[in-house]
Write a protein that holds these residues in place. Structure first.
Motif, PDB file in Angstrom:
ATOM      1  N   THR A 285     -44.565 -29.691   2.304  1.00  0.00           N
ATOM      2  CA  THR A 285     -45.769 -29.436   3.101  1.00  0.00           C
ATOM      3  C   THR A 285     -45.714 -30.085   4.478  1.00  0.00           C
ATOM      4  O   THR A 285     -46.482 -29.692   5.358  1.00  0.00           O
ATOM      5  N   SER A 289     -46.694 -27.555   7.497  1.00  0.00           N
ATOM      6  CA  SER A 289     -47.827 -27.845   8.379  1.00  0.00           C
ATOM      7  C   SER A 289     -47.571 -27.452   9.820  1.00  0.00           C
ATOM      8  O   SER A 289     -48.513 -27.437  10.634  1.00  0.00           O
ATOM      9  N   LEU A 423     -53.900 -31.975   4.462  1.00  0.00           N
ATOM     10  CA  LEU A 423     -53.495 -30.682   4.994  1.00  0.00           C
ATOM     11  C   LEU A 423     -54.711 -29.936   5.537  1.00  0.00           C
ATOM     12  O   LEU A 423     -55.862 -30.263   5.225  1.00  0.00           O
TER      13      LEU A 423
END
Length: 651
Positions: A285, A289, A423
């Protein structure tokens, strides 16, 4: 009638040699005595000589027993001294700080203490390790030597000791790391990249490889210590391929050569693993991102060449998510084949067609079996601001129970250079949607403290646990890790569960806390100060009341000091007193009458009578107090440090 005849002198009667009953004991005694150190041999021999010389009758022998008692009392006082007492206190304190606290912490986390499965269950045990972040020049850039070196040594020792304790006491079947294996991994250069910060550009690829060897020494080398606990016929596994922002950077700060190096040594960051009949989906992630960030080269949302912004960074994890059904189906079908003891093969769709038509052999697409899915991400998912993390959060406990918003107890929704606390909402929703179906749980790291929330805003309302850091240098006093017990019995033929359980009921979690290393150091420091104070007081008292040279301070006086003639003169006995002063031939003189007085040398050079002297305070000098203090400190420090280095060397 009977007769007796004298036995002939030539007739010899055989008699077996009589064995000395004390021979074996004497030999054993001599061997044991010879094995002792020379000084101890001398003391034992003197004790034997004094004991043999004793007679149980007579007045003189009563006095000998008194002398023996006094001599044994001196030995007792020589052993049970203040310095030896401090050594014993340090002995048990170091055992507590270097051994017992870790043992006690892990005993509280034993699987049987918190698991609640049916008696016939065979769960799969998993340990989640988050943010070890090996301390390096990036962690405390302004910390001087040798404090920086000691910080590295003690944090590595704590991580190694903690992980070794986990393996020896718990022996999990699987260990999964949740990113941030290093602290400055993103800064160390490769052949095709270097750190964006000038102060770190001197660290080359060789430095990163050295840090990798540190990781292997701390974790991989201790891995086999848990083999005896695991009864899993499939063996044990350790997965450390999930990267964190300190490993690669975050978003547009990720450099592809740095990411390629990480995956070369730790494996693919985006992967699917079936563990305990649960499907674990690991997603990079920190690279994903970059989708929500402007391109650093153009400063806009597009790259200028027709490609989406930052595609080179986020394309790999995005393609992985878009093909999740294929990755999950392949991993789950392979798991079922292993359960059926079938070898890997290729399944084809066989059809009867006309001879005029071409025959195409198409491999069947693997179908998702439907194991419960678990998402692994380094950065936590998005949640509403001020969403509380629960009572197990260490730094900021909840202000009150049952509140829907608690800003201090919640994760901060913020970001900065090479990091982002959570996130974005778009990426979080995309993860939850594509990692399914049957997504029941999410595990994350990055925050260093514990946080537990339920995401009602996403489909299926999965629960997420942010795992504490394993390192005591990451801002938490009580480091920790998470234990998870998985049990999902399935039919190997179909993959369907053999027991009906609700969603999320196939796993159980338990937070395990490790010792507070800072508290241990504080206790060491307090004991160190107390030791110095006691030894200083001891030096002053000994110098003030027990001057050096006093015969009573030695266990076995080797000589008796007699005064010179010019200090204590004695008269030559005359003939009239010879009979009373000196024994006549054949006579015995009383020791109490004729024994000369014993003297010790005082500080001023004169001689004092030991038998008639009384203890009087002396005027100590700083040199004598300092010397006695240094000697006692050196003795205690030598023994204590030898024991301490033995403890850290053995473990």
């Amino acid at each position: 009638m009977s007769y007796s005849y004298p036995q002939s002198a030539s007739a010899e009667v055989y008699r077996p040699a009589r064995r000395d009953p004390y021979a074996d004991f004497s030999n054993t005694h001599n061997r044991l005595l010879n094995s002792l150190p020379s000084r101890l041999q001398q003391r034992v021999a003197e004790l034997q000589a004094r004991w043999i010389s004793l007679n149980l009758n007579g007045v003189e022998n009563c006095r000998s027993r008194k002398e023996l008692t006094a001599w044994l009392w001196r030995i007792f006082k020589g052993i049970f001294t203040i310095t030896n007492g401090l050594v014993i206190i340090w002995f048990f304190t170091l055992c507590w700080g270097e051994r017992a606290v870790f043992q006690e912490s892990l005993e509280k986390c034993a699987w049987e203490n918190w698991e609640k499965w049916p008696p016939d269950a065979t769960p799969h045990h998993v340990a989640f390790i988050a943010d070890p972040q090996l301390v390096d020049p990036h962690t405390y850039p302004g910390r001087p030597w040798p404090l920086s070196t000691l910080t590295v040594k003690f944090t590595d020792q704590y991580l190694r000791r903690s992980f070794s304790s986990i393996q020896r006491n718990l022996g999990p079947d699987s260990v999964l790391f949740l990113g941030d294996l290093f602290d400055g991994g993103r800064e160390w250069a490769t052949e095709h990249s270097s750190s964006p910060e000038k102060r770190y550009q001197k660290y080359k690829d060789s430095f990163w490889k050295k840090e990798y060897r540190r990781f292997v020494k701390i974790f991989s080398d201790q891995w086999n210590e848990g083999d005896s606990h695991s009864g899993n016929p499939r063996g044990r596994r350790m997965i450390a391929s999930l990267p964190g922002n300190h490993d690669l950077g975050f978003g547009t700060g990720v450099q592809l050569p740095v990411r390629d190096r990480f995956q070369t040594y730790f494996g693919k960051s985006n992967r699917v693993d079936v563990i305990g009949n649960h499907t674990f989906v690991s997603v990079d992630t920190v690279s994903l991102s970059a989708m929500d960030q402007p391109d650093p080269e153009t400063g806009s949302s597009g790259s200028g060449d027709g490609h989406p912004p930052n595609e080179r960074i986020w394309k790999e994890p995005e393609d992985f998510l878009n093909n999740m059904s294929v990755h999950r189906g392949k991993a789950e079908m392979e798991e079922l084949r292993m359960m059926r003891n079938q070898s890997e093969g290729h399944l084809f769709d066989h059809q009867v067609v006309e001879i005029s038509q071409p025959t195409l052999h198409r491999r069947l697409e693997p179908a998702v079996v439907g194991f419960p899915a678990i998402l692994l991400t380094h950065v936590p998912l998005y949640r509403k601001p001020a969403m509380p993390c629960g009572p197990l959060r260490e730094r900021y406990p909840p202000s009150s129970d049952g509140v829907e918003e608690d800003e201090r107890n919640a994760l901060t929704i913020a970001g900065g250079y090479q990091y982002q606390n959570v996130l974005t909402q778009t990426i979080s929703k995309d993860l939850v949607t594509k990692a399914g179906p049957n997504l029941i749980h999410v595990y994350s790291g990055d925050d260093h403290d514990y946080c537990e929330v339920t995401h009602h805003e996403f489909s299926g309302s999965p629960k997420e646990i942010t795992v504490k850091s394993l390192s005591w240098a990451m801002g938490v006093r009580r480091p920790g890790f998470l234990l998870t017990s998985l049990w999902n019995p399935v039919d190997p033929a179909t993959g369907k569960p053999t027991r009906q359980m609700s969603a999320g009921a196939t796993l159980q979690n338990h937070l395990c806390l490790l010792p507070d290393q800072l508290f241990i150091f504080i206790r060491y420091g307090l004991l160190f100060g107390l030791t110095l104070a006691i030894l200083l007081a001891r030096a002053a008292i000994l110098t003030l009341y027990f001057p050096p040279g006093d015969l009573s301070t030695s266990i076995l006086p080797l000589s008796e000091i007699r005064p010179p003639l010019d200090v204590h003169t004695t008269k030559t006995p005359s003939s009239s007193t010879s009979s009373s002063t000196f024994p006549s031939p054949g006579g015995l003189a009383s020791r109490a009458v004729n024994a000369p007085p014993r003297y010790i040398k005082a500080y001023d050079g004169a001689y004092d009578d030991v038998d008639n002297a009384k203890w009087k305070p002396r005027t100590p000098t700083p040199q004598t107090i300092r010397g006695e203090f240094i000697v006692s400190v050196r003795y205690v420090a030598t023994v204590v440090f030898a024991w301490y280095f033995f403890l850290i060397w053995r473990w």
